[in-house]
Write a protein that holds these residues in place. Sequence first.
Motif, PDB file in Angstrom:
ATOM      1  N   VAL A 151       0.852  -1.191   0.000  1.00  0.00           N
ATOM      2  CA  VAL A 151       0.000   0.000   0.000  1.00  0.00           C
ATOM      3  C   VAL A 151       0.886   1.239   0.000  1.00  0.00           C
ATOM      4  CG1 VAL A 151      -1.703   1.310   1.325  1.00  0.00           C
ATOM      5  CG2 VAL A 151      -1.880  -1.182   1.175  1.00  0.00           C
ATOM      6  N   PHE A 152       0.671   2.106  -0.975  1.00  0.00           N
ATOM      7  CA  PHE A 152       1.464   3.332  -1.065  1.00  0.00           C
ATOM      8  C   PHE A 152       0.683   4.562  -0.612  1.00  0.00           C
ATOM      9  CE2 PHE A 152       3.398   0.492  -4.230  1.00  0.00           C
ATOM     10  CZ  PHE A 152       4.698   0.484  -3.762  1.00  0.00           C
ATOM     11  N   GLU A 153      -0.632   4.420  -0.527  1.00  0.00           N
ATOM     12  CA  GLU A 153      -1.459   5.518  -0.045  1.00  0.00           C
ATOM     13  C   GLU A 153      -2.767   4.984   0.519  1.00  0.00           C
ATOM     14  OE1 GLU A 153      -2.309   8.155  -3.298  1.00  0.00           O
ATOM     15  OE2 GLU A 153      -3.965   6.902  -4.029  1.00  0.00           O
ATOM     16  N   PHE A 154      -3.395   5.800   1.350  1.00  0.00           N
ATOM     17  CA  PHE A 154      -4.701   5.461   1.908  1.00  0.00           C
ATOM     18  C   PHE A 154      -5.722   6.479   1.399  1.00  0.00           C
ATOM     19  CE2 PHE A 154      -1.702   3.875   5.163  1.00  0.00           C
ATOM     20  CZ  PHE A 154      -2.117   2.556   5.252  1.00  0.00           C
ATOM     21  N   LEU A 155      -7.000   6.095   1.504  1.00  0.00           N
ATOM     22  CA  LEU A 155      -8.089   7.006   1.173  1.00  0.00           C
ATOM     23  C   LEU A 155      -8.872   7.294   2.446  1.00  0.00           C
ATOM     24  CD1 LEU A 155      -9.483   5.526  -2.182  1.00  0.00           C
ATOM     25  CD2 LEU A 155      -7.993   7.509  -1.882  1.00  0.00           C
ATOM     26  N   LEU A 156      -8.981   8.556   2.812  1.00  0.00           N
ATOM     27  CA  LEU A 156      -9.710   8.965   4.002  1.00  0.00           C
ATOM     28  C   LEU A 156     -11.161   9.257   3.632  1.00  0.00           C
ATOM     29  CD1 LEU A 156      -7.014  11.367   5.494  1.00  0.00           C
ATOM     30  CD2 LEU A 156      -7.615   9.106   6.362  1.00  0.00           C
ATOM     31  N   ILE A 157     -12.066   8.475   4.174  1.00  0.00           N
ATOM     32  CA  ILE A 157     -13.495   8.660   3.904  1.00  0.00           C
ATOM     33  C   ILE A 157     -14.143   9.241   5.158  1.00  0.00           C
ATOM     34  CG2 ILE A 157     -15.647   7.570   3.174  1.00  0.00           C
ATOM     35  CD1 ILE A 157     -13.431   7.469   1.088  1.00  0.00           C
ATOM     36  N   CYS A 158     -14.352  10.544   5.164  1.00  0.00           N
ATOM     37  CA  CYS A 158     -14.979  11.203   6.318  1.00  0.00           C
ATOM     38  C   CYS A 158     -16.475  10.887   6.347  1.00  0.00           C
ATOM     39  CB  CYS A 158     -14.793  12.711   6.234  1.00  0.00           C
ATOM     40  SG  CYS A 158     -13.097  13.255   6.470  1.00  0.00           S
ATOM     41  N   PHE A 159     -16.974  10.577   7.518  1.00  0.00           N
ATOM     42  CA  PHE A 159     -18.403  10.334   7.723  1.00  0.00           C
ATOM     43  C   PHE A 159     -18.973   9.414   6.641  1.00  0.00           C
ATOM     44  CE2 PHE A 159     -17.496  14.774   9.049  1.00  0.00           C
ATOM     45  CZ  PHE A 159     -17.459  14.524  10.406  1.00  0.00           C
ATOM     46  N   PRO A 160     -18.565   8.148   6.642  1.00  0.00           N
ATOM     47  CA  PRO A 160     -18.991   7.217   5.586  1.00  0.00           C
ATOM     48  C   PRO A 160     -20.504   7.083   5.458  1.00  0.00           C
ATOM     49  CG  PRO A 160     -17.970   6.061   7.449  1.00  0.00           C
ATOM     50  CD  PRO A 160     -17.695   7.514   7.637  1.00  0.00           C
ATOM     51  N   ASN A 161     -21.237   7.275   6.547  1.00  0.00           N
ATOM     52  CA  ASN A 161     -22.695   7.134   6.491  1.00  0.00           C
ATOM     53  C   ASN A 161     -23.433   8.439   6.208  1.00  0.00           C
ATOM     54  OD1 ASN A 161     -22.458   4.393   7.131  1.00  0.00           O
ATOM     55  ND2 ASN A 161     -22.455   4.809   9.328  1.00  0.00           N
ATOM     56  N   PHE A 162     -22.751   9.564   6.445  1.00  0.00           N
ATOM     57  CA  PHE A 162     -23.400  10.865   6.258  1.00  0.00           C
ATOM     58  C   PHE A 162     -22.427  11.831   5.581  1.00  0.00           C
ATOM     59  CE2 PHE A 162     -25.313   8.908  10.011  1.00  0.00           C
ATOM     60  CZ  PHE A 162     -26.657   8.973   9.698  1.00  0.00           C
ATOM     61  N   GLN A 163     -22.022  11.517   4.366  1.00  0.00           N
ATOM     62  CA  GLN A 163     -21.045  12.361   3.686  1.00  0.00           C
ATOM     63  C   GLN A 163     -21.620  13.726   3.310  1.00  0.00           C
ATOM     64  OE1 GLN A 163     -18.295  10.745   0.867  1.00  0.00           O
ATOM     65  NE2 GLN A 163     -18.627   8.653   1.558  1.00  0.00           N
ATOM     66  N   SER A 164     -22.945  13.866   3.315  1.00  0.00           N
ATOM     67  CA  SER A 164     -23.556  15.170   3.035  1.00  0.00           C
ATOM     68  C   SER A 164     -23.275  16.168   4.154  1.00  0.00           C
ATOM     69  CB  SER A 164     -25.073  15.004   2.846  1.00  0.00           C
ATOM     70  OG  SER A 164     -25.665  14.435   3.999  1.00  0.00           O
ATOM     71  N   TRP A 165     -22.860  15.663   5.337  1.00  0.00           N
ATOM     72  CA  TRP A 165     -22.515  16.550   6.459  1.00  0.00           C
ATOM     73  C   TRP A 165     -21.323  17.439   6.125  1.00  0.00           C
ATOM     74  CZ3 TRP A 165     -22.591  13.614  11.813  1.00  0.00           C
ATOM     75  CH2 TRP A 165     -23.878  13.115  12.040  1.00  0.00           C
ATOM     76  N   GLN A 166     -20.468  16.970   5.244  1.00  0.00           N
ATOM     77  CA  GLN A 166     -19.200  17.658   5.021  1.00  0.00           C
ATOM     78  C   GLN A 166     -19.395  19.114   4.617  1.00  0.00           C
ATOM     79  OE1 GLN A 166     -16.671  15.411   2.378  1.00  0.00           O
ATOM     80  NE2 GLN A 166     -17.112  13.475   3.384  1.00  0.00           N
ATOM     81  N   HIS A 167     -20.342  19.387   3.748  1.00  0.00           N
ATOM     82  CA  HIS A 167     -20.541  20.753   3.277  1.00  0.00           C
ATOM     83  C   HIS A 167     -21.029  21.658   4.404  1.00  0.00           C
ATOM     84  CE1 HIS A 167     -19.871  19.246  -0.742  1.00  0.00           C
ATOM     85  NE2 HIS A 167     -20.827  18.344  -0.568  1.00  0.00           N
ATOM     86  N   TRP A 168     -21.868  21.125   5.280  1.00  0.00           N
ATOM     87  CA  TRP A 168     -22.379  21.925   6.390  1.00  0.00           C
ATOM     88  C   TRP A 168     -21.319  22.125   7.467  1.00  0.00           C
ATOM     89  CZ3 TRP A 168     -26.846  24.255   5.529  1.00  0.00           C
ATOM     90  CH2 TRP A 168     -27.729  23.705   4.604  1.00  0.00           C
ATOM     91  N   LEU A 169     -20.477  21.146   7.661  1.00  0.00           N
ATOM     92  CA  LEU A 169     -19.465  21.226   8.708  1.00  0.00           C
ATOM     93  C   LEU A 169     -18.264  22.097   8.325  1.00  0.00           C
ATOM     94  CD1 LEU A 169     -19.307  17.574  10.082  1.00  0.00           C
ATOM     95  CD2 LEU A 169     -19.988  19.615  11.345  1.00  0.00           C
TER      96      LEU A 169
END
Length: 313
Positions: free
Chosen positions: A12-30
Amino acid sequence: MASPRNYSTAPVFEFLLICFPNFQSWQHWLSLPLSLLFLLAMGANATLLITIWMEAALHQPMYYLLSLLSLLDIVLCLTVIPKVLAIFWFDLKPISFSACFLQMYIMNSFLTMESCTFMIMAYDRYVAICQPLRYPSIITDQFVVRAAMFIVARNALASLPVPILSARLSYCAGNVIKNCICTNLSVSKLSCEDITFNRLYQFVAGWTLLGSDLILIVLSYSFILKVVLRIKAEGAVAKALNTCGSHFILILFFSTVLLVLVITNLARKRIPPDVPILLNILHHLIPPALNPVVYGVRTKEIKQGIQKLLRRM
């Protein structure tokens, strides 16, 4: 049937960070409140550092320790929040293998450095109130230098095995981290090896460092309270408590957010997985944003120093 990608033995050369996997729509508000808190943390801590540096009256051990706390807060914020905002705004989820473990190391070591700094500050207040005549001879500039070296050395060395143990694991369960940041538990669970020792070390080292600091802080304030309750001079009790007030509030901020984070992690099965992720982010943002504000509002000398700084601008 699992896909080859998820269970590949390729490095593995890189990871993928998935913020709030169940509520990704939160990201814009947060993103907006997190950005404002980040700007507040950076601006307030920078202002506090410049004020202490430029104001000769603040060149005292207590304020040097406060400067160290501000520096730790700035580094913690810069390690975590810019990457989180980059994910929210630009969908920049990839993080390199080395960057992930560097972030993990800084978060672990600087968190315990902050705890240790609070412990040294509690000792400073203990000497100031319980042994005031000896304060100038005990709490000196040399004491602050030795304390700073102890804070950095103890926690940097004790936290070093955490990312090393994680980096040595073989990752065959994919490279998707269901978190906004590279925490040890979030990363190591992607490994196909036994991670018992990895988790055990972090648990023992973390609670040994944080626990010993907390015990010494409680002891310091117990002695302070005992002495304060014996003071009979009018106004002396209020003055003594005011001296410790700002420091005690900062410890409450730090400990409360950390305690809530620990409880939510222990109760993961009963709480949505996105809640601990959010609390982890806030733990790296709320105390750094509030620490300089509390001292700036409650400490007369710092307030006057900031006012002088603003007049010069």
